[in-house]
Design an enzyme around this catalytic site. Sequence first.
Site, PDB file in Angstrom:
ATOM      1  N   ASN A   9       0.862  -1.182   0.000  1.00  0.00           N
ATOM      2  CA  ASN A   9       0.000   0.000   0.000  1.00  0.00           C
ATOM      3  C   ASN A   9       0.900   1.234   0.000  1.00  0.00           C
ATOM      4  OD1 ASN A   9      -1.775   2.078   0.619  1.00  0.00           O
ATOM      5  ND2 ASN A   9      -2.197   1.378   2.712  1.00  0.00           N
ATOM      6  N   LYS A  11       0.048   4.263  -0.174  1.00  0.00           N
ATOM      7  CA  LYS A  11      -0.606   5.441   0.424  1.00  0.00           C
ATOM      8  C   LYS A  11      -0.447   6.650  -0.510  1.00  0.00           C
ATOM      9  CE  LYS A  11      -0.031   3.288   4.872  1.00  0.00           C
ATOM     10  NZ  LYS A  11       0.147   3.392   6.302  1.00  0.00           N
ATOM     11  N   HIS A  98      -9.307   1.058   5.439  1.00  0.00           N
ATOM     12  CA  HIS A  98      -7.997   1.245   6.081  1.00  0.00           C
ATOM     13  C   HIS A  98      -8.184   2.163   7.287  1.00  0.00           C
ATOM     14  CE1 HIS A  98      -3.894   2.532   6.792  1.00  0.00           C
ATOM     15  NE2 HIS A  98      -3.508   1.442   6.141  1.00  0.00           N
ATOM     16  N   GLU A 100      -6.584   4.601   8.298  1.00  0.00           N
ATOM     17  CA  GLU A 100      -6.440   6.033   7.994  1.00  0.00           C
ATOM     18  C   GLU A 100      -7.730   6.595   7.396  1.00  0.00           C
ATOM     19  OE1 GLU A 100      -2.822   5.573   5.748  1.00  0.00           O
ATOM     20  OE2 GLU A 100      -1.795   5.009   7.605  1.00  0.00           O
ATOM     21  N   GLU A 170      -4.829  -5.027  10.916  1.00  0.00           N
ATOM     22  CA  GLU A 170      -3.795  -3.999  11.076  1.00  0.00           C
ATOM     23  C   GLU A 170      -4.017  -3.246  12.381  1.00  0.00           C
ATOM     24  OE1 GLU A 170      -2.010  -2.768   7.058  1.00  0.00           O
ATOM     25  OE2 GLU A 170      -3.799  -1.580   7.343  1.00  0.00           O
ATOM     26  N   GLY A 176       2.970   2.264  10.762  1.00  0.00           N
ATOM     27  CA  GLY A 176       3.905   3.371  10.575  1.00  0.00           C
ATOM     28  C   GLY A 176       4.658   3.752  11.836  1.00  0.00           C
ATOM     29  N   SER A 216       3.945  -2.167  10.211  1.00  0.00           N
ATOM     30  CA  SER A 216       5.401  -2.222  10.312  1.00  0.00           C
ATOM     31  C   SER A 216       6.001  -3.569   9.910  1.00  0.00           C
ATOM     32  CB  SER A 216       5.844  -1.814  11.724  1.00  0.00           C
ATOM     33  OG  SER A 216       5.427  -0.482  11.987  1.00  0.00           O
TER      34      SER A 216
HETATM   35  P1  PGA Z   1       3.206   0.305   7.654  1.00  0.00           P
HETATM   36  O1  PGA Z   1       1.722   0.507   7.076  1.00  0.00           O
HETATM   37  O2  PGA Z   1       3.745  -0.972   7.022  1.00  0.00           O
HETATM   38  O3  PGA Z   1       3.958   1.509   7.213  1.00  0.00           O
HETATM   39  O4  PGA Z   1       3.085   0.175   9.133  1.00  0.00           O
HETATM   40  C1  PGA Z   1       0.837  -0.571   6.923  1.00  0.00           C
HETATM   41  C2  PGA Z   1      -0.497  -0.100   6.377  1.00  0.00           C
HETATM   42  O5  PGA Z   1      -0.961   0.951   6.792  1.00  0.00           O
HETATM   43  O6  PGA Z   1      -1.116  -0.776   5.530  1.00  0.00           O
END
Ligand code: PGA
Length: 254
Positions: A9, A11, A98, A100, A170, A176, A216
């Site tokens: 992803n 983003k 997601h 976010e 997640e 992140g 992560s």
């Molecule tokens: P990250 O993000 O690997 O940077 O933690 C995962 C995601 O949000 O799908």
Amino acid sequence: MRKKIIAGNWKMNKNLEEGLALASEVSNMVKDEYQGSAWVVLIPPALHVSGVSKLINGMPKMYAGVQNCSNHKSGAYTGEISADMIKSTGASFVIIGHSERRQYFGEHNDWLARKIDAVLEAGLTPIYCCGETLEEREKNAHFTVLEKQISEGLFHLNEIQMQQVVIAYEPVWAIGTGKTASTAQAQEIHAFIRGLIAKKYNTAVAQEITIQYGGSVKAENAAELFAAPDIDGALVGGAALQSRSFTDIVKAMP
Ligand code: PGA
């Protein structure tokens, strides 16, 4: 046997030129270095997806996707993108819900359920995200939160539709942040989610569904996570922005 899927992803990162370069590097590395059977899904910003789809067209195991889509079929919804439009670019996957999107754009389970319907109706595969915040985990509310996200977002589907869905667990506190859930923590939740599906549908359906872990994921922790019996791949954010780190995660899946 259920499908193993590693998805990147991106983003809101990479302009068109950078995105196409990344997709081209990843597809070359996967072709040259990966002998396993997992599917690899590149999920760029929607503007780039038709270019990325063309670039990987005809490559076995490689697919493209987008990060969101409208729950409407077409019409006066300025700024939105429909599932049919996504389908017409050659993309196959759509991330829905997601954290976010839930956190910054107010997307709720009932709305996400309608997006899932739109994606399935277009013949695309939704990657439905769920996960608890740190506060919810500390209050020991994570099982309740996950049950609500899964049941309200997905349990209106019939058995056949349900089998088309990919789920990504997640934990918000791991996204992140560099903080990964331990393999034991992730496995516990994946088994819990599979148990919810078995209870609502049946064991056969539960066993067929791909459940990815996200938060992560990096080359250093991927192999251990993938060895857990209920972890069927990863939804990768930060480490998907570089071809080497992403391909090394792919290679950790046998
Ligand atoms: P990250 O993000 O690997 O940077 O933690 C995962 C995601 O949000 O799908």
